[in-house]
Structures are given as structure tokens and as C-alpha cells.
Design an enzyme around this catalytic site. Structure first.
Site, mmCIF file in Angstrom:
data_model
loop_
_atom_site.group_PDB
_atom_site.id
_atom_site.type_symbol
_atom_site.label_atom_id
_atom_site.label_comp_id
_atom_site.label_asym_id
_atom_site.label_seq_id
_atom_site.Cartn_x
_atom_site.Cartn_y
_atom_site.Cartn_z
ATOM 1 N N ASP A 163 -0.010 -7.662 1.421
ATOM 2 C CA ASP A 163 0.455 -6.276 1.519
ATOM 3 C C ASP A 163 1.980 -6.196 1.487
ATOM 4 O O ASP A 163 2.587 -5.418 2.220
ATOM 5 C CB ASP A 163 -0.088 -5.600 2.781
ATOM 6 C CG ASP A 163 0.012 -4.068 2.706
ATOM 7 O OD1 ASP A 163 0.162 -3.543 1.583
ATOM 8 O OD2 ASP A 163 -0.056 -3.421 3.760
ATOM 9 N N SER A 168 4.645 2.555 7.890
ATOM 10 C CA SER A 168 4.266 1.394 7.088
ATOM 11 C C SER A 168 5.430 0.906 6.248
ATOM 12 O O SER A 168 6.096 1.679 5.570
ATOM 13 C CB SER A 168 3.093 1.746 6.170
ATOM 14 O OG SER A 168 1.919 1.933 6.903
ATOM 15 N N HIS A 176 0.813 -1.218 0.000
ATOM 16 C CA HIS A 176 0.000 0.000 0.000
ATOM 17 C C HIS A 176 0.850 1.272 0.000
ATOM 18 O O HIS A 176 0.342 2.358 -0.279
ATOM 19 C CB HIS A 176 -1.001 0.001 1.164
ATOM 20 C CG HIS A 176 -0.420 0.249 2.513
ATOM 21 N ND1 HIS A 176 -0.158 -0.753 3.421
ATOM 22 C CD2 HIS A 176 -0.044 1.392 3.134
ATOM 23 C CE1 HIS A 176 0.323 -0.236 4.527
ATOM 24 N NE2 HIS A 176 0.413 1.075 4.384
#
Length: 464
Positions: free
Chosen positions: A131, A204, A101
């Protein structure tokens, strides 16, 4: 003050001093890990030009504007979007691991190293289901991280994260492992590591280290009602990520196992009803025809208690095990049927939608990853509450076609074009039958009302 009071005060001081010393000795010092590991951590920026939906000349909205108002719908001007995240170097020749992402839909990915060099990266492959994204930069002799073993983590153990929250490069935060093998509604294939390490936007894709300075996870998600950290963060176990990396390096895509069943949790009442000693396993609620499960002889009402000799305690553990199984291999399946334990053999096949995607020509079918959506099937109680027969619930909206169409978390997609959608598999099948590049009406239930949104289906990018 009496002698006795003096003695108690003296003893209390000694006890407090001993307690303080023990407490300080028990707290770890992370400075050595930060010094050693920081050069392997990178900052990632991804730039993408949004592709606004173009309204076709025969579209109902276009025709309405032209006939009744004498207007022509004007196409939106493309916008440039930029996202930031973290990553870490896994090999000295430039391979970098991050979250999908972070770089999803990016036209340009830039990696900033600890020595402030900025290098444009090539996307080797992505896997939206876990992911994970693997990218590569043209550099040599880079400091790579040490890969650890997440299976050896214990709840309560100290862990450390390094990343770039809100753009503050090389920020270190620490906490403990709160839980292991945590299943999230939107992620069927990842047994997440739950921690209380402070993770925020920009973290992230960054590494989660154990006390030995080894990477054990990739910081991926937080649970939040405010948008900021609230004490619940989730990391992808690094062994899961490295399995994906191996396939992305070799084939540029990931093949994932498929069984062909719908499952549910075994409650205490169900355990009593099926004669189980305790509420454990995955209860098969339905079996798809002509699936590996059907060929193996699985039936609705079976409780899967083992896969490949390993116990299945929670229902979420079964799809995680099947997804990581080697396609084409035969595995043992322990089940409980008619109050007796039995063993079956099942041949794992590739997930059908992945097989379809691999067999299609690039650019002719829509790219599901570009929708930017995470969905799940509705539960029976939710169907009853919403008074609808079926649909798929939107649980997360990232940048992509879904966000541009106006979809929001909590929406229930019930129809694509004229095709009803009852579950996630029907949603995927309906989208793949459509042509890339077209705009289709999407029927959505939102807070008791029905509305129609225009969703543009982006084509697959041959560069990826």
C-alpha cells in the site's frame, strides 16, 4: 478539626501536588514537532473517471433484453470520483510518499503544500502489496521529513500523526504505540505498527512521528465497526516503505521474494506434538512443486524457526522476511524436523505473478490493482461452515472494478467464468489468463446464497 486531621489533609495536598507535577512532567509537548514537521506534510486529492462496464452484444443479458423485451442495454455514463488523503515530502526535489489506495486508479493527482500552493503530481510507481505509492511534484528546495528507525520504537512510546482527517488540513493527533509487528489478514508483507492515535478518512498516507520528530510510519488503516476511529490504527513501518521507494525510483516496480510454501501458526498442542520447547515458528503445511522451498529440501511438517539468522516467532514473520529478501540471494533457514534443529540454504526467487506481469505487454493483461480488492484464502473451518470446497474471501473493497461489480466484504469468490477458484493463487492465475477490457461472470457465495456478478477487467495503464 483535630491537629491530626489537619496534618493528614496537609500531607494529602502535598502528595497530590507532587503527583500532579510528576504527571505533567511525564506528558510530552508536541508543539515543537508540529511546528517543525507540518511544512513537510501535504494534502493529496486524486480524481478518477470511472470506467463503467460495457455489455458486449453477444452477452447473455443483452440477448435476453433484446429477445424478450425488445430493449437494448444502455451503457452507463462515466462518473468522476475524487478521493483525499495525506502524504509527506521525503526529498527536497519533490518526491512525496503516500498510500497506494489514496491515488489508486487516479487520472489526476494534486498535491497541496503547506503554503497553499497546488501542484499536479506524477506517479512514479505504486506497490499495492504494501500500500505504498511514490509520486513527484515539480518543485525544489522543499522541506523534507527526517526518517527514523521503527525498530527502536517501544510499546508504550508516544507517537504523533499529522494529516487531513475529513479534509481538516494539518490536524495533529497523538497516542502511544500499542503493539509492533502486527500482522493483518489482508497484508502478508507488512509488520504493522499498531497505535491508539486517532486516525480517520483523510489521514491515510500521512506520517507517524516519534518523540524526536522523526517519521517512523505511514498511517494506513484502522480497525472499525462503525467506519470511524475506534482506538486501533495501523501504520506501515517507514523502513519497509523506504525499501519499496528505492525499487520504485530505480525500476518503477517492486520485485519481491518467493519461497513457495503454505504455513500456519504453531499452537501449544502442535509444539508438544513436534517436540518444540515453546509454541513458536512457522509450520509448513505444504510445499509447492518446483519452488525454491522444494529445491531447498523443505517438507510439509517442518517448522521454520529462523531466517537469515533471525528468529521466527510468529508464522506471519516468515512471509514478511521472505518478501523483503533480495531476489537471487541465498539465505540460511533454521528448521525443526524430527525433533531436531537443522539448517538449510534457500535461493530466493521472484514472486511468480510479478515475474509474469513484468514479462507481459502493457495493456494486454488485466491490472489486478484496479480491482480494488483485498482477498485471503479460506480457512478449513470457514470452508466447513460455508459448506464449500474452496474460494477466496473478500476482506476489503475499495473503489475499483470489484466495487462496481457489486462485490462486498464477506463475499467468497468461487469461480471466474468457467474456472473454479480454490485459493488466492488460483484467483490471480485465472484473472491473468483473461483479456483486459472484457467483462466476465463472477460466481460468489454470499450469506448462504450463490449469485453471479459481472466483473470488468481493466487494462494496465501504460502511464504508470
Amino acid at each position: 478539626m483535630s491537629l491530626r486531621q489537619h496534618g493528614l489533609t496537609w500531607l494529602s495536598a502535598i502528595a497530590f501536588g507532587l503527583f500532579s507535577g510528576l504527571a505533567q512532567a511525564a506528558l510530552p509537548a508536541f508543539d515543537a514537532i508540529v511546528d517543525a514537521a507540518s511544512p513537510s506534510v501535504v494534502n493529496i486529492s486524486a480524481t478518477a473517471k470511472s470506467r463503467p462496464a460495457q455489455i458486449a452484444s453477444g452477452d447473455d443479458i443483452q440477448e435476453l433484453l433484446r429477445r424478450f423485451y425488445g430493449l437494448e442495454a444502455q451503457p452507463q455514463q462515466p462518473r468522476t470520483r475524487q478521493s483525499f488523503g495525506s502524504g509527506f515530502i521525503i526529498s527536497s526535489d519533490g518526491y512525496v510518499l503516500t498510500n497506494n489506495h489514496v491515488i489508486d486508479q487516479a487520472d489526476k493527482v494534486t498535491v497541496r503544500l503547506s503554503d497553499r500552493r497546488e501542484v499536479e503530481a506524477k506517479v512514479i510507481g505504486t506497490d499495492p502489496r504494501t500500500d505504498i505509492a511514490l509520486i513527484k511534484i515539480a518543485a525544489t528546495d522543499l522541506p523534507a521529513v527526517k526518517i527514523g528507525d521503527p525498530s527502536k520504537l517501544r510499546v508504550g512510546e508516544w507517537v504523533l500523526a499529522i494529516g487531513s482527517p475529513f479534509g481538516f488540513d494539518y490536524s495533529a493527533t497523538a497516542g502511544i504505540v500499542s503493539a509492533k509487528s502486527r500482522a493483518l489478514p489482508s497484508e502478508a508483507y507488512v509488520p504493522f505498527i499498531q497505535t491508539d492515535v486517532a486516525i480517520n478518512p483523510g489521514n491515510s498516507g500521512g506520517p507517524l512521528f516519534n518523540a524526536a520528530g522523526e517519521v517512523v510510519g505511514i498511517n494506513s488503516q484502522i480497525y472499525s465497526r462503525s467506519g470511524g476511529f475506534m482506538g486501533l490504527s495501523f501504520a506501515i513501518p517507514v523502513d519497509v516503505a523506504m525499501e519499496v521507494v528505492g525499487q520504485l525510483r530505480d525500476k518503477g516496480k517492486v520485485s519481491r521474494g518467493y519461497l513457495g510454501v503454505a504455513i500456519q501458526e504453531v499452537t501449544k498442542d502442535l509444539a508438544d506434538a513436534y517436540g518444540l520447547a515453546k509454541p513458536a515458528g512457522a509450520l509448513i503445511s505444504s510445499v509447492e512443486p518446483e519452488s525454491p522451498a522444494a529445491r531447498a529440501g523443505l517438507k510439509a511438517g517442518d517448522v521454520v524457526t529462523e531466517f537469515d539468522g533471525k528468529p521466527i516467532t510468529l508464522s506471519a514473520e516468515l512471509p514478511q522476511a521472505i518478501g523483503r529478501a533480495k531476489v537471487g540471494s541465498v539465505y540460511s533457514l533454521g528448521i525443526f524436523r524430527d525433533r531436531k534443529a537443522q539448517q538449510l540454504k534457500v535461493a530466493i526467487e521472484p514472486l511468480p505473478e510479478e515475474e509474469t506481469a513484468a514479462g507481459g505487454a502493457k495493456g494486454t493483461t488485466p491490472d489486478l490493482s484496479r480491482l480494488g480488492l483485498r482477498l485471503r484464502d479460506l480457512q478449513e473451518a470457514e470452508k466447513t461452515q460455508l459448506k464449500i470446497a474452496g474460494g477466496v474471501l473478500v476482506v476489503q473493497v475499495a473503489d475499483g472494478s470489484g466495487a462496481e461489480a457489486g462485490l462486498a466484504v464477506g463475499d467468497v469468490i468461487t469461480q471466474i467464468g468457467s474456472t473454479p477458484v480454490n485459493n488466492g493463487r488460483e484467483f490471480v492465475a485465472a484473472v491473468r489468463k483473461l483479456s483486459a477490457g472484457q467483462t466476465v461472470p463472477l460466481t460468489v457465495a454470499r450469506r448462504g446464497n450463490s449469485l453471479i456478478l459481472a466483473l470488468r477487467l481493466e487494462p494496465q495503464d501504460s502511464a504508470r
